[in-house]
Design a protein around this motif. Structure first.
Motif, mmCIF file in Angstrom:
data_model
loop_
_atom_site.group_PDB
_atom_site.id
_atom_site.type_symbol
_atom_site.label_atom_id
_atom_site.label_comp_id
_atom_site.label_asym_id
_atom_site.label_seq_id
_atom_site.Cartn_x
_atom_site.Cartn_y
_atom_site.Cartn_z
ATOM 1 N N LEU A 154 0.828 -1.188 0.000
ATOM 2 C CA LEU A 154 0.000 0.000 0.000
ATOM 3 C C LEU A 154 0.870 1.247 0.000
ATOM 4 O O LEU A 154 1.995 1.242 0.513
ATOM 5 N N ASP A 155 0.351 2.301 -0.587
ATOM 6 C CA ASP A 155 1.070 3.573 -0.666
ATOM 7 C C ASP A 155 1.383 4.071 0.740
ATOM 8 O O ASP A 155 0.507 4.129 1.610
ATOM 9 N N ASN A 156 2.644 4.438 0.972
ATOM 10 C CA ASN A 156 3.040 4.941 2.294
ATOM 11 C C ASN A 156 2.239 6.172 2.703
ATOM 12 O O ASN A 156 2.023 6.433 3.892
ATOM 13 N N ALA A 157 1.825 6.950 1.711
ATOM 14 C CA ALA A 157 1.078 8.166 2.014
ATOM 15 C C ALA A 157 -0.377 7.855 2.366
ATOM 16 O O ALA A 157 -1.057 8.691 2.970
ATOM 17 N N ARG A 158 -0.856 6.668 1.984
ATOM 18 C CA ARG A 158 -2.249 6.315 2.252
ATOM 19 C C ARG A 158 -2.330 4.864 2.730
ATOM 20 O O ARG A 158 -2.909 4.006 2.062
ATOM 21 N N PRO A 159 -1.775 4.560 3.897
ATOM 22 C CA PRO A 159 -1.869 3.189 4.413
ATOM 23 C C PRO A 159 -3.293 2.900 4.866
ATOM 24 O O PRO A 159 -4.119 3.798 5.032
ATOM 25 N N LEU A 160 -3.565 1.643 5.058
ATOM 26 C CA LEU A 160 -4.875 1.224 5.531
ATOM 27 C C LEU A 160 -4.854 1.208 7.052
ATOM 28 O O LEU A 160 -4.177 0.379 7.663
ATOM 29 N N VAL A 161 -5.566 2.130 7.672
ATOM 30 C CA VAL A 161 -5.552 2.278 9.123
ATOM 31 C C VAL A 161 -6.881 1.797 9.694
ATOM 32 O O VAL A 161 -7.944 2.290 9.308
ATOM 33 N N ILE A 162 -6.814 0.833 10.597
ATOM 34 C CA ILE A 162 -7.992 0.326 11.292
ATOM 35 C C ILE A 162 -7.936 0.837 12.719
ATOM 36 O O ILE A 162 -7.016 0.538 13.460
ATOM 37 N N ALA A 163 -8.925 1.661 13.085
ATOM 38 C CA ALA A 163 -8.947 2.270 14.414
ATOM 39 C C ALA A 163 -10.364 2.205 14.958
ATOM 40 O O ALA A 163 -11.334 2.125 14.208
ATOM 41 N N PRO A 164 -10.524 2.254 16.295
ATOM 42 C CA PRO A 164 -11.864 2.210 16.886
ATOM 43 C C PRO A 164 -12.752 3.319 16.346
ATOM 44 O O PRO A 164 -12.321 4.468 16.189
ATOM 45 N N LEU A 165 -14.001 2.955 16.014
ATOM 46 C CA LEU A 165 -15.030 3.885 15.559
ATOM 47 C C LEU A 165 -14.668 4.554 14.239
ATOM 48 O O LEU A 165 -15.205 5.608 13.907
ATOM 49 N N ALA A 166 -13.726 3.981 13.491
ATOM 50 C CA ALA A 166 -13.378 4.495 12.162
ATOM 51 C C ALA A 166 -13.536 3.372 11.153
ATOM 52 O O ALA A 166 -13.554 2.195 11.500
ATOM 53 N N SER A 167 -13.659 3.724 9.883
ATOM 54 C CA SER A 167 -13.796 2.699 8.851
ATOM 55 C C SER A 167 -13.019 3.107 7.613
ATOM 56 O O SER A 167 -12.821 4.299 7.360
ATOM 57 N N SER A 168 -12.548 2.124 6.867
ATOM 58 C CA SER A 168 -11.784 2.375 5.650
ATOM 59 C C SER A 168 -12.208 1.386 4.579
ATOM 60 O O SER A 168 -12.829 0.363 4.870
ATOM 61 N N LEU A 169 -11.834 1.678 3.359
ATOM 62 C CA LEU A 169 -12.184 0.837 2.225
ATOM 63 C C LEU A 169 -10.938 0.627 1.382
ATOM 64 O O LEU A 169 -10.202 1.570 1.101
ATOM 65 N N LEU A 170 -10.691 -0.615 0.981
ATOM 66 C CA LEU A 170 -9.525 -0.947 0.184
ATOM 67 C C LEU A 170 -9.930 -1.754 -1.039
ATOM 68 O O LEU A 170 -10.596 -2.777 -0.918
ATOM 69 N N ASP A 171 -9.537 -1.276 -2.226
ATOM 70 C CA ASP A 171 -9.756 -2.023 -3.458
ATOM 71 C C ASP A 171 -8.453 -2.668 -3.898
ATOM 72 O O ASP A 171 -7.415 -2.006 -3.934
ATOM 73 N N LEU A 172 -8.505 -3.958 -4.231
ATOM 74 C CA LEU A 172 -7.373 -4.667 -4.808
ATOM 75 C C LEU A 172 -7.803 -5.186 -6.171
ATOM 76 O O LEU A 172 -8.704 -6.009 -6.264
ATOM 77 N N ASP A 173 -7.173 -4.698 -7.226
ATOM 78 C CA ASP A 173 -7.552 -5.068 -8.589
ATOM 79 C C ASP A 173 -6.552 -6.059 -9.186
ATOM 80 O O ASP A 173 -5.369 -5.770 -9.275
ATOM 81 N N PHE A 174 -7.053 -7.217 -9.598
ATOM 82 C CA PHE A 174 -6.261 -8.190 -10.348
ATOM 83 C C PHE A 174 -6.826 -8.180 -11.763
ATOM 84 O O PHE A 174 -7.856 -8.782 -12.037
ATOM 85 N N ASN A 175 -6.155 -7.478 -12.663
ATOM 86 C CA ASN A 175 -6.654 -7.288 -14.015
ATOM 87 C C ASN A 175 -6.361 -8.522 -14.855
ATOM 88 O O ASN A 175 -5.221 -8.779 -15.226
ATOM 89 N N LEU A 176 -7.402 -9.298 -15.157
ATOM 90 C CA LEU A 176 -7.203 -10.533 -15.905
ATOM 91 C C LEU A 176 -6.635 -10.277 -17.291
ATOM 92 O O LEU A 176 -5.786 -11.024 -17.775
#
Length: 339
Positions: A154-176
């Motif tokens: 993941l981009d260092n500038a936009r890591p996936l952070v899981i914290a109490p009472l917060a939510s995030s969304l992550l897309d992982l694309d595998f282009n066939l």
């Protein structure tokens, strides 16, 4: 047999949509099999693709892991091996798991595929499916592919952070289309070279519609919501977690071949026995991270529920609505499949 679906796949894209949320899961539309604590969060993962030249691209997904910033904590998010045809889920996201994971910063994801029993069929240019022999599925070194791990940082500038009472969304694309080179030099025995391309996007602006399949767990009339036990694709056994959808006056229902709208449909859904086969389609509100159901199928209205299902490409319609299906596969209500 019913539920005959037409597939015209021209350009395949596989996306994993991962929605993370913490705290009171029912309020956010997601929750796992156990209660979350202040140091844990819920991850929901889905698969999707867009049309492509592969008529079938079926492999086993053996694991999907997330790694925290310390590089020592690796979290397994898939509860069991899951067989997936990446060429069939078009223009929507199919949830495959919802599990509780530790809070923290996640910097990479790894997807593991098993090609040992792969079923890959390509379009010969006329719409006719041609099966790719297992020995002809090769990596960039021209070696036969058996298992294939794919890791994305993941981009260092936009890591996936899981914290109490917060939510995030992550897309992982595998282009066939970009990850697979098809050689049709020998039309009857094509060769597919797999060079995986996996791309990550944290908090995407335009997530696709979502689909969840599984037995009905509960209906909350006061909250206007329902919860399903997650069993993706046509799995008949297993527990991949829980997901909840809220409903509104525009939600449409088809329950045991009868149509309903709004609260009337939710009332009938609440009257169904627990573990009734159910499919829900809905959209995600990026602000609240709540999923609103737009369409709900239950009971005998569910594909793979109580009836056999035929999938393939409809190439002709004859008298008395007789359809000619190319590349047809039958998925029976008992979970077995036959080409």
């Amino acid at each position: 047999m019913n539920w005959l679906r037409s597939f015209g796949n021209r350009r395949a894209l596989f996306r994993l949509l991962t929605a993370f949320t913490l705290g009171t899961a029912v309020a956010l539309g997601l929750y796992a099999c156990k209660n979350s604590t202040d140091e844990e969060g819920v991850v929901a993962i889905g698969l999707t693709d867009t049309p492509g030249d592969f008529l079938t691209y079926t492999v086993d997904v053996t694991s999907l892991t997330l790694t925290k910033a310390d590089n020592t904590t690796v979290v397994q998010t898939l509860p069991q091996r899951t067989r997936v045809d990446f060429a069939r889920s078009v223009d929507l996201t199919e949830f495959v798991t919802a599990v509780t994971i530790p809070a923290g910063t996640y910097v990479s994801a790894t997807l593991n595929l098993d090609y040992t029993n792969a079923d890959i069929q390509v379009d010969d240019g006329t719409g006719t499916p041609v099966a790719v022999p297992l020995a002809n599925i090769r990596d960039s070194q021209n070696n036969p592919v058996t298992t294939l791990p794919m890791t994305v940082k993941l981009d260092n500038a936009r890591p996936l952070v899981i914290a109490p009472l917060a939510s995030s969304l992550l897309d992982l694309d595998f282009n066939l289309a970009a990850s697979n080179l098809v050689d049709m030099s020998t039309p009857a025995s094509p060769v597919v070279t797999v060079t995986p391309m996996l791309v990550a996007d944290v908090n995407p602006d335009s997530p696709k519609p979502h689909r969840i399949r599984g037995p009905l767990d509960a209906v909350d009339m006061q909250a206007g919501s329902f919860t399903l036990i997650l069993r993706p694709f046509n799995l008949l056994q297993g527990d991949h977690g829980r997901l909840a959808f809220i409903t509104d006056s525009n939600t449409t229902y088809e329950i045991n071949q009868t149509s309903y709208l709004g609260r009337a449909g939710l009332t009938v859904l609440a009257q169904q026995p627990r573990l009734t086969a159910t499919v829900a389609l809905g959209t995600l509100d990026l602000v609240t991270r709540r999923f609103t159901a737009t369409e709900v199928l239950a009971g005998s209205s569910v594909p793979f529920g109580t009836s056999d299902v035929v999938t393939g490409n409809v190439i002709a319609r004859g008298n008395n609505n007789v359809l000619t299906v190319q590349g047809a596969e039958i998925a029976r209500s008992d979970g077995t499949e036959c080409p």
